[in-house]
Scaffold this motif. Structure first.
Motif, short mmCIF file in Angstrom:
data_model
loop_
_atom_site.label_atom_id
_atom_site.label_comp_id
_atom_site.label_asym_id
_atom_site.label_seq_id
_atom_site.Cartn_x
_atom_site.Cartn_y
_atom_site.Cartn_z
N GLU A 192 -9.71 8.16 7.22
CA GLU A 192 -9.98 8.86 5.95
C GLU A 192 -8.88 8.57 4.93
O GLU A 192 -9.14 8.35 3.75
N LEU A 193 -7.64 8.57 5.40
CA LEU A 193 -6.53 8.25 4.49
C LEU A 193 -6.68 6.82 3.98
O LEU A 193 -6.47 6.54 2.78
N CYS A 194 -7.07 5.92 4.86
CA CYS A 194 -7.28 4.52 4.47
C CYS A 194 -8.34 4.43 3.37
O CYS A 194 -8.18 3.68 2.40
N ARG A 195 -9.38 5.22 3.51
CA ARG A 195 -10.43 5.23 2.47
C ARG A 195 -9.86 5.69 1.13
O ARG A 195 -10.15 5.11 0.08
N ASN A 196 -9.05 6.73 1.19
CA ASN A 196 -8.44 7.23 -0.05
C ASN A 196 -7.56 6.17 -0.71
O ASN A 196 -7.60 5.99 -1.93
N ILE A 197 -6.78 5.48 0.12
CA ILE A 197 -5.89 4.45 -0.43
C ILE A 197 -6.73 3.34 -1.07
O ILE A 197 -6.44 2.89 -2.19
N ALA A 198 -7.78 2.93 -0.37
CA ALA A 198 -8.64 1.85 -0.89
C ALA A 198 -9.28 2.25 -2.21
O ALA A 198 -9.30 1.48 -3.17
N LEU A 238 0.82 -1.22 0.00
CA LEU A 238 0.00 0.00 0.00
C LEU A 238 0.85 1.27 0.00
O LEU A 238 0.40 2.32 -0.45
N ASN A 239 2.08 1.19 0.48
CA ASN A 239 2.98 2.35 0.43
C ASN A 239 3.05 2.91 -0.98
O ASN A 239 3.21 4.11 -1.18
N ASN A 240 2.95 2.02 -1.93
CA ASN A 240 3.13 2.42 -3.32
C ASN A 240 1.89 3.05 -3.94
O ASN A 240 1.93 3.57 -5.05
N TYR A 241 0.81 3.00 -3.18
CA TYR A 241 -0.43 3.64 -3.64
C TYR A 241 -0.87 4.70 -2.65
O TYR A 241 -2.04 5.05 -2.56
N THR A 242 0.10 5.17 -1.89
CA THR A 242 -0.13 6.26 -0.94
C THR A 242 0.79 7.39 -1.37
O THR A 242 1.98 7.17 -1.60
N MET A 243 0.25 8.57 -1.48
CA MET A 243 1.07 9.69 -1.93
C MET A 243 1.79 10.33 -0.74
O MET A 243 1.21 10.48 0.35
N PHE A 244 3.02 10.71 -0.96
CA PHE A 244 3.81 11.36 0.08
C PHE A 244 3.06 12.58 0.62
O PHE A 244 2.99 12.81 1.82
N GLY A 245 2.49 13.34 -0.31
CA GLY A 245 1.80 14.57 0.08
C GLY A 245 0.63 14.33 1.01
O GLY A 245 0.43 15.08 1.96
#
Ligand code: TRP
Length: 335
Positions: free
Chosen positions: A160-166, A100-107
């Motif tokens: 909320e971040l988890c939702r964005n990643i999903a 999931l790190n790879n589908y999470t944006m640094f920003g």
């Protein structure tokens, strides 16, 4: 018949084994976890991998993890009904976290207020794990396709971040993960320190006078409440300029399952000393059965270890299914 049975929603939550769990932890999410199994398929974890993001002694981590596992059972989570386990016992958490790190944006990760707060609090240990913390948390949740994530309100941003990643992952690879919803308890979502009622009731033993720990003996609990900071008025009423009294009212309401308004009425003719004693007594009573159950569980750490293993085995089976799908989706060769 199976088709006719409505599918039960799944719940996932976890607690970090750092510090000593408090009355605030209990009155917030934890006290509701036991009862949730009646309605949902529940998983509750000891988030020991998350604990590594802060400087913690190995011996302390070990004892904290054991204590927290026993406490989860003691607050009423039935290991026959819910899956109770230790995060690191299911290696898929780390594995999915990496993916999931790879589908999470640094920003987006950089915007997490808890990372900023923790960085300021411990500038000497702003490690990558601390930054990555919410991604591992997303892995915890998504691994089990949880629908609902009960948390304290400081964790909403992480869910909320988890939702964005999903959503990002599903958008790119097709429907893989359930997009979860967070849920905060109606009362007790945030309990503040008794000595400094504008700061959250902390789990570290350094806050010993402002924090009531779940396992504190009754005399200690009463002493802490009697010393609780109030104000110079003589009015038991919740308001923004009365953080001490408001906090005590919240504690009372959550501990006795009433509302703050009802509690205000109950104590309208009370002086502060009497009020504090009554709140203390309510806290003692709500924690008593938890402490007693905990003590009986800790008399047999062997039995506790087998409960832990059984939980991990059940969690692993669910996690393996998700991992198989994820591997296929992103293009990793099958195992
Ligand atoms: N970060 C959470 C906390 O500090 C603990 C946690 C870890 C968690 N993984 C989770 C909570 C997954 C909910 C879901 O309280």
């Amino acid at each position: 018949m199976a088709e006719q049975q409505e599918k039960r929603k799944r719940v996932f939550s976890a607690v970090k084994p750092t510090g000593n769990p408090t009355l605030g932890n209990y009155l917030g999410p934890m006290q509701h976890w036991g009862g949730m199994s009646d309605e949902y398929d529940c998983l509750f974890a000891v988030a020991d991998l998350h604990a590594l993001t802060v400087a913690i002694e190995p011996k302390e981590l070990k004892e904290n993890s054991l204590r927290l596992f026993a406490l989860l059972v003691a607050v009423g989570v039935d290991p026959e009904k819910a899956i109770v386990f230790v995060q690191s016992h299911v290696p898929a958490h780390s594995e999915l976290g990496w993916i999931l790190n790879n589908y999470t944006m640094f920003g987006e990760a950089r915007r997490m207020t808890q990372f900023k707060e923790k960085s300021e609090k411990a500038p000497e240990n702003v490690n990558v794990g601390l930054f990555d913390y919410p991604v591992l948390m997303a892995a915890d949740i998504l691994l089990y396709k949880a629908d609902i994530v009960p948390v304290g309100d400081d964790q909403i941003q992480h869910v909320e971040l988890c939702r964005n990643i999903a959503e990002r992952f599903n958008g790119r690879f097709g429907n893989t993960f359930t997009v979860p919803e967070w849920q905060t308890p109606k009362s007790g979502a945030r309990i503040y320190s008794l000595s400094e009622p504008t700061a959250k009731m902390g789990k570290s033993d350094g806050d010993a006078s402002g924090s009531v720990f779940i396992l504190d003996p009754p005399e200690t609990i009463m002493k802490k409440f009697k010393r609780a900071v109030t104000d110079s008025e003589m009015r038991v009423k919740a308001s923004e300029d009365k953080p001490g009294i408001t906090n005590l009212l919240n504690i009372y309401a959550a501990a006795t399952k009433t509302t703050v308004e009802q509690a205000e009425r109950e104590f309208c003719a009370c002086d502060y000393a009497t009020f504090k004693t009554r709140v203390g007594e309510a806290a003692v009573e709500v924690l008593r059965p938890v402490r007693e159950k905990y003590e009986s569980l800790r008399r047999d750490d062997g039995a506790l270890a087998s409960l832990m293993n059984a939980g991990a085995e059940r969690a692993k089976r669910l996690a393996a299914r998700t991992m198989e799908k994820v591997r296929k989706r992103v293009g990793l060769l099958p195992l």
